[in-house]
Design a protein around this motif. Sequence first.
Motif, mmCIF file in Angstrom:
data_model
loop_
_atom_site.group_PDB
_atom_site.id
_atom_site.type_symbol
_atom_site.label_atom_id
_atom_site.label_comp_id
_atom_site.label_asym_id
_atom_site.label_seq_id
_atom_site.Cartn_x
_atom_site.Cartn_y
_atom_site.Cartn_z
ATOM 1 N N TYR A 38 -41.480 43.939 9.236
ATOM 2 C CA TYR A 38 -41.390 45.403 9.082
ATOM 3 C C TYR A 38 -42.724 46.039 9.483
ATOM 4 N N LEU A 39 -43.809 45.498 8.923
ATOM 5 C CA LEU A 39 -45.108 46.128 9.187
ATOM 6 C C LEU A 39 -45.543 45.925 10.642
ATOM 7 N N LYS A 40 -45.222 44.733 11.197
ATOM 8 C CA LYS A 40 -45.576 44.516 12.607
ATOM 9 C C LYS A 40 -44.782 45.466 13.510
ATOM 10 N N THR A 41 -43.513 45.662 13.180
ATOM 11 C CA THR A 41 -42.683 46.558 13.997
ATOM 12 C C THR A 41 -43.210 47.992 13.914
ATOM 13 N N LYS A 42 -43.653 48.398 12.727
ATOM 14 C CA LYS A 42 -44.269 49.732 12.568
ATOM 15 C C LYS A 42 -45.606 49.801 13.311
ATOM 16 N N ASN A 43 -46.380 48.740 13.190
ATOM 17 C CA ASN A 43 -47.666 48.656 13.906
ATOM 18 C C ASN A 43 -47.424 48.905 15.399
ATOM 19 N N PHE A 44 -46.426 48.220 15.961
ATOM 20 C CA PHE A 44 -46.151 48.365 17.391
ATOM 21 C C PHE A 44 -45.555 49.746 17.687
ATOM 22 N N HIS A 45 -44.754 50.266 16.790
ATOM 23 C CA HIS A 45 -44.221 51.635 16.924
ATOM 24 C C HIS A 45 -45.377 52.634 17.028
ATOM 25 N N TRP A 46 -46.403 52.420 16.231
ATOM 26 C CA TRP A 46 -47.546 53.353 16.223
ATOM 27 C C TRP A 46 -48.437 53.174 17.440
ATOM 28 N N HIS A 47 -48.552 51.925 17.927
ATOM 29 C CA HIS A 47 -49.555 51.636 18.956
ATOM 30 C C HIS A 47 -48.996 51.367 20.343
ATOM 31 N N ALA A 93 -48.224 37.683 1.679
ATOM 32 C CA ALA A 93 -49.116 36.909 2.572
ATOM 33 C C ALA A 93 -49.008 35.411 2.298
ATOM 34 N N ARG A 94 -48.836 35.049 1.026
ATOM 35 C CA ARG A 94 -48.744 33.618 0.683
ATOM 36 C C ARG A 94 -47.417 33.018 1.139
ATOM 37 N N HIS A 95 -46.378 33.814 1.283
ATOM 38 C CA HIS A 95 -45.045 33.289 1.623
ATOM 39 C C HIS A 95 -44.650 33.488 3.083
ATOM 40 N N GLN A 96 -45.319 34.395 3.815
ATOM 41 C CA GLN A 96 -44.841 34.709 5.167
ATOM 42 C C GLN A 96 -45.157 33.579 6.140
ATOM 43 N N SER A 97 -44.225 33.329 7.081
ATOM 44 C CA SER A 97 -44.521 32.396 8.179
ATOM 45 C C SER A 97 -44.595 33.156 9.504
ATOM 46 N N ILE A 98 -44.053 34.370 9.550
ATOM 47 C CA ILE A 98 -44.246 35.248 10.716
ATOM 48 C C ILE A 98 -45.687 35.740 10.657
ATOM 49 N N LYS A 99 -46.391 35.564 11.779
ATOM 50 C CA LYS A 99 -47.830 35.883 11.769
ATOM 51 C C LYS A 99 -48.077 37.369 12.003
ATOM 52 N N ASP A 100 -49.127 37.891 11.374
ATOM 53 C CA ASP A 100 -49.567 39.264 11.645
ATOM 54 C C ASP A 100 -50.140 39.335 13.058
ATOM 55 N N ASN A 101 -50.187 40.550 13.600
ATOM 56 C CA ASN A 101 -50.864 40.758 14.880
ATOM 57 C C ASN A 101 -51.819 41.940 14.714
ATOM 58 N N ASP A 102 -53.110 41.624 14.575
ATOM 59 C CA ASP A 102 -54.131 42.660 14.369
ATOM 60 C C ASP A 102 -54.911 42.955 15.649
ATOM 61 N N ALA A 103 -54.365 42.533 16.804
ATOM 62 C CA ALA A 103 -55.079 42.743 18.071
ATOM 63 C C ALA A 103 -55.310 44.234 18.316
ATOM 64 N N SER A 104 -56.435 44.543 18.972
ATOM 65 C CA SER A 104 -56.768 45.953 19.205
ATOM 66 C C SER A 104 -55.889 46.562 20.290
ATOM 67 N N PHE A 105 -55.350 45.733 21.190
ATOM 68 C CA PHE A 105 -54.380 46.241 22.175
ATOM 69 C C PHE A 105 -53.349 45.160 22.484
ATOM 70 N N VAL A 106 -52.086 45.537 22.475
ATOM 71 C CA VAL A 106 -50.997 44.634 22.859
ATOM 72 C C VAL A 106 -50.157 45.406 23.881
ATOM 73 N N SER A 107 -49.860 44.790 25.013
ATOM 74 C CA SER A 107 -49.049 45.494 26.017
ATOM 75 C C SER A 107 -47.628 45.670 25.483
ATOM 76 N N ALA A 108 -46.937 46.651 26.013
ATOM 77 C CA ALA A 108 -45.562 46.909 25.566
ATOM 78 C C ALA A 108 -44.694 45.670 25.788
ATOM 79 N N ALA A 109 -44.865 45.005 26.935
ATOM 80 C CA ALA A 109 -44.054 43.815 27.227
ATOM 81 C C ALA A 109 -44.317 42.718 26.199
ATOM 82 N N ALA A 113 -41.634 40.972 23.429
ATOM 83 C CA ALA A 113 -41.425 39.520 23.386
ATOM 84 C C ALA A 113 -41.764 38.965 22.002
ATOM 85 N N GLU A 114 -42.862 39.453 21.427
ATOM 86 C CA GLU A 114 -43.276 38.935 20.113
ATOM 87 C C GLU A 114 -42.274 39.331 19.027
ATOM 88 N N LEU A 115 -41.821 40.557 19.058
ATOM 89 C CA LEU A 115 -40.839 40.992 18.051
ATOM 90 C C LEU A 115 -39.520 40.231 18.212
#
Length: 166
Positions: A38-47, A93-109, A113-115
Amino acid sequence: MAKAAAPKLATPTDLPTNELSSVADALNAALANCFALYLKTKNFHWHVSGPHFRDYHLLMDDQAAQIYGITDAIAERVRKTGNVTLRSIGDIARHQSIKDNDASFVSAADMLAELRDDNLKLIENFRKVKELAEEAKDNATSGIVDEWTDQAEERAWFLFEASRKA
Ligand SMILES: [Fe+2]
């Protein structure tokens, strides 16, 4: 193994406790991954950035809302069957196996693919939930997880199609 519920939180159930504990573990793993995704999808929605901004921005918002929308039902399946669920961001954080993505820039493509891959991981979580719920004769969990799986497959499909070059 799920931590035993404190005596005051032990919801009565007729189903076998050990097997339900395995279902609860699988549900809690899926729940943690839902929050992470959820948070990664929002992160990408914002960025997200680029020529398809509007399409991707809106697609990701729809998908984030859908993921968030099942979290309560997952947690409550755990509680209805006498176990305890997640309590905090630290617990996620202790239970998740899907990794966070805190990169400063991720291309749309790369975002698409990651999602898509993360949604496929979530589908694996749900298949495990299904298998264990069937073994435990936990009909309600076994039934409801089908809808969560279908939604995740739809998200993966949309992300895949949106990523096609032509
Ligand atoms: Fe928004």
